[in-house]
Design a protein around this motif. Structure first.
Motif: not given
Length: 76
Positions: A48-74
């Motif tokens: 089962l998912l461990r994050l609530s919708e409220k917890q997942f929202a900021p994560l999803e916002a970061e993921l939609t920025k893409g790797a370079s904007r989130a300062r990830l290598e790839d």
């Protein structure tokens, strides 16, 4: 994956390309041997998912920025 198994591709090549364990590829190949391509279909999440919708929202916002904007290598 089923096509690769049907073509006789070596597990070592699949391991290198997908960066998974040898055991995972062996398990997938056995599933394919026993049940064909349908046996390789996803069975859904293992837990089962461990994050609530409220917890997942900021994560999803970061993921939609893409790797370079989130300062990830790839993209991984």
């Amino acid at each position: 994956m089923a096509e690769r198994f049907a073509q006789g591709e070596a597990s070592s090549e699949i391991v290198k390309e997908l960066r998974v364990s040898v055991r995972s590829v062996q398990r997938w190949r056995q599933m394919w041997d026993e049940g064909g391509p349908r046996a390789l279909r996803s069975q859904g999440p293992a837990s089962l998912l461990r994050l609530s919708e409220k917890q997942f929202a900021p994560l999803e916002a970061e993921l939609t920025k893409g790797a370079s904007r989130a300062r990830l290598e790839d993209q991984r």
